[in-house]
Scaffold this motif. Sequence first.
Motif, short mmCIF file in Angstrom:
data_model
loop_
_atom_site.label_atom_id
_atom_site.label_comp_id
_atom_site.label_asym_id
_atom_site.label_seq_id
_atom_site.Cartn_x
_atom_site.Cartn_y
_atom_site.Cartn_z
N HIS A 63 -0.28 -9.17 -3.48
CA HIS A 63 -1.32 -8.13 -3.49
C HIS A 63 -1.53 -7.54 -4.88
O HIS A 63 -2.61 -7.01 -5.16
CB HIS A 63 -0.96 -7.03 -2.49
CG HIS A 63 -1.25 -7.43 -1.08
ND1 HIS A 63 -2.53 -7.54 -0.57
CD2 HIS A 63 -0.42 -7.80 -0.06
CE1 HIS A 63 -2.49 -7.92 0.69
NE2 HIS A 63 -1.22 -8.11 1.03
N GLY B 73 0.09 0.70 -3.76
CA GLY B 73 -0.82 -0.43 -3.95
C GLY B 73 -2.27 -0.07 -3.70
O GLY B 73 -2.57 0.77 -2.85
N TYR B 74 -3.14 -0.70 -4.44
CA TYR B 74 -4.61 -0.58 -4.33
C TYR B 74 -5.14 0.78 -4.83
O TYR B 74 -6.31 1.09 -4.66
CB TYR B 74 -5.09 -0.87 -2.90
CG TYR B 74 -4.99 -2.37 -2.59
CD1 TYR B 74 -5.94 -3.26 -3.08
CD2 TYR B 74 -3.92 -2.88 -1.87
CE1 TYR B 74 -5.84 -4.63 -2.84
CE2 TYR B 74 -3.80 -4.24 -1.63
CZ TYR B 74 -4.76 -5.11 -2.11
OH TYR B 74 -4.66 -6.46 -1.88
N VAL C 227 -3.72 -3.72 -13.17
CA VAL C 227 -3.39 -2.69 -12.16
C VAL C 227 -2.63 -1.53 -12.80
O VAL C 227 -3.09 -0.38 -12.71
CB VAL C 227 -2.61 -3.32 -10.98
CG1 VAL C 227 -2.14 -2.25 -10.01
CG2 VAL C 227 -3.48 -4.35 -10.27
N VAL D 278 -7.70 -0.09 -7.55
CA VAL D 278 -9.02 -0.48 -7.04
C VAL D 278 -9.80 0.76 -6.61
O VAL D 278 -10.99 0.91 -6.92
CB VAL D 278 -8.87 -1.47 -5.86
CG1 VAL D 278 -10.17 -1.59 -5.09
CG2 VAL D 278 -8.44 -2.84 -6.38
N GLU D 279 -9.11 1.65 -5.92
CA GLU D 279 -9.78 2.89 -5.48
C GLU D 279 -10.31 3.67 -6.68
O GLU D 279 -11.44 4.12 -6.69
CB GLU D 279 -8.79 3.76 -4.70
CG GLU D 279 -8.55 3.24 -3.30
CD GLU D 279 -7.59 4.13 -2.51
OE1 GLU D 279 -7.87 4.40 -1.34
OE2 GLU D 279 -6.57 4.55 -3.07
N GLU E 5 -5.18 -7.27 -6.17
CA GLU E 5 -5.71 -5.99 -6.64
C GLU E 5 -6.29 -6.13 -8.05
O GLU E 5 -7.38 -5.62 -8.33
CB GLU E 5 -4.60 -4.91 -6.61
CG GLU E 5 -5.16 -3.55 -6.93
CD GLU E 5 -4.15 -2.42 -6.84
OE1 GLU E 5 -2.95 -2.68 -6.58
OE2 GLU E 5 -4.55 -1.26 -7.05
N ALA F 141 -6.24 -8.24 2.90
CA ALA F 141 -7.10 -7.39 2.07
C ALA F 141 -8.52 -7.32 2.64
O ALA F 141 -9.16 -6.26 2.61
CB ALA F 141 -7.12 -7.91 0.63
N ARG G 90 0.84 -1.21 0.00
CA ARG G 90 0.00 0.00 0.00
C ARG G 90 0.87 1.26 0.00
O ARG G 90 0.59 2.24 -0.70
CB ARG G 90 -0.89 -0.04 1.25
CG ARG G 90 -1.86 1.11 1.37
CD ARG G 90 -3.14 0.83 0.61
NE ARG G 90 -4.17 1.82 0.92
CZ ARG G 90 -4.81 2.51 0.00
NH1 ARG G 90 -4.57 2.31 -1.27
NH2 ARG G 90 -5.76 3.36 0.37
N PHE H 9 -10.71 -4.13 1.51
CA PHE H 9 -10.63 -4.21 0.05
C PHE H 9 -11.30 -5.47 -0.50
O PHE H 9 -11.40 -5.66 -1.70
CB PHE H 9 -9.17 -4.13 -0.42
CG PHE H 9 -8.64 -2.73 -0.41
CD1 PHE H 9 -8.82 -1.90 -1.50
CD2 PHE H 9 -8.00 -2.23 0.71
CE1 PHE H 9 -8.34 -0.59 -1.49
CE2 PHE H 9 -7.52 -0.92 0.74
CZ PHE H 9 -7.70 -0.09 -0.37
#
Lengths: 446, 190
Positions: free
Chosen positions: A101, A26-27, A217, A30-31, A105, A141, A22, A146
């Motif tokens: 991850h 990271g992620y 991603v 997704v956000e 993700e 996660a 993160r 998430f």
Amino acid sequence: MGRKLLTEHINVEGIETFEVYRKHGGYRAVEKALKTMTPDEVVDEVKKSGLRGRGGAGFPTGLKWSFLAKPEGVPRYLVCNADESEPGTFKDRYLMSKLPHLLIEGMIAGSYALGARTSYIYIRGELLYVLRILEKAIAEAYAAGFLGENILGSGYSLDLHVHPGAGAYICGEETALLESLEGKRGNPRNKPPFPAVQGLYARPTVVNNVESIASVVPILNEGGDEYAKLGVGKSTGTKLFSACGHLNKPGIYELELGLPVEEFIYSDEYCGGIWKGRELKAVVAGGSSVPILPKELILKTAAGENRLMTYESLSDGGFVTGTMLGSGGFIAMDETTCIVKNTWNFSRFYHHESCGQCSPCREGTGWLEKVLHRLEHGHGSMHDIDLVVSVAKQIEGNTICPLGEAAAWPVAAAVRHFRDEFEWHVKHPHEATQPGAVYRGAGVLA
Amino acid sequence: MAPTTAPSKLQFSPAGQTEIERLLTHYPADRSKSVLLPVLHIAQAEFGGWVSPEVQDLVAETLGIRPIEVYEVATFYTMYNLKPVGRHVLEICRTGPCMLRGSDELTANLERITGAKVGETSPDGNFTLKEVECLAACGFAPVVQVREQYYESLDTTEAVDAMLNDLRAQIHRPILPWEMLGEVHSQQQQ
């Protein structure tokens, strides 16, 4: 050379944990997807990127996603194909164990795009330790919000599970994988209906390779158009290549598609040349199922142009003078390699791994192995050389799944490019079966 | 469909049973057969490293499916051992890339050192040798897998000795349920 979109942070200590991943961005994908994009917009972004399936077939991922049937009220599934078993290919194990991850993700973003509420990662059974890494990362996660109910307050919910196989190459074929996930033998299904219409539990399903899903991603982070600017022509973005065989520096390399093959093999930045100062003899460029090419044809196309690490350049010349990018499993063979033995070895693999459902494959792969064994061990005849070509031809196109082609192509290509070596085994059986003996043209021994 | 065999005398351990119940929640309620492959892995770990007909019957009974549904799966996948094995099963990759880097010689060495031929168990019961197809570790060939552990680049005598010594040191480790084995493994790595 080139950007690293998947493996940029792979050597960061602790990157396999949620916290560190993160911290390194990271992620974000997704956000971005869940907060600012509709599912169709995510699909469009993947389409724009030009991403092609990284498992071997090279089919456009966005297009595959857009085929998914979307009847209301019916569950849909995204299934990750992590049953990596193609000889020469070992990139996904590395990616999953180092960057779990990243895959998770990608699974969340992909599941959102496809409207899946439950998704699975089908991992080859041998990779138990990777399964545990993934399970731990999935738990993290969930804990971070998430995965599970109402992810990031978006109203979207997803459950993600890892499912182990148990040692069957055929389960890398998408319909065999689905059968296996349903608790059955991994026998491929007849198509149509395709998984997009009737997949897991007869519901609409997309099956994608680990690397394809992970690539979603950076596509979302960078934007599809930006991703498409990397690479050459229709070979966009970056790709993981797993280099093995007689190389000084075997390993996994992320390349922007388009690097000359010669640079990949000989540059110190990549494979560092052929081990022990020997000469390159041949290369299988995309996993064991793609046609083998002799040195002169893997470095240059028949037209004399530099061969590039792209889908188009590697397949330039069709199967007469070209091959395929496949899964990126790059097997280099030096001058001491016996092509007959290598071909027999691969045939043994395909015979062992045939599910036995279709007669041409079940019988044909066994026949290929037997005749090639005969040739390798000095008991073959000239007729046997034509026989293996003929058997390969009769398997090709006559089976439910592509394992038939995978078994046939390497044999046909080996005879096409190295026929004189097969003939040498027939004409000089005593010399050919001496330990370490290898054909070096005109019957000269090592 | 109800199982057609008599109730088995064998039982999963409480840890194994808990793991099976956890896994069952991963699939739709009417698709519980999906859990068959993972449950066979647990069964193999719990009952001596192989799935005897009795163990397969127990799996059928536990999942409420017909024994034949278990037999046809157990015989299809190469990871399920259908006959007794030694304390450690050495799965030697024999496929192309490993062969190019010396897997034939590795197999011959392991046969000589352990006293077992491929397909056999060594006289001391410690090692079963098994040749397998691609283990997806081609860049680190030749490779042997022993349960969840990969031993890579086994192209020197030292590397082979180190692997065997490592395994000998674990020789009295009991065969544990799947997730417990994971805990032990991670503790060892720390």
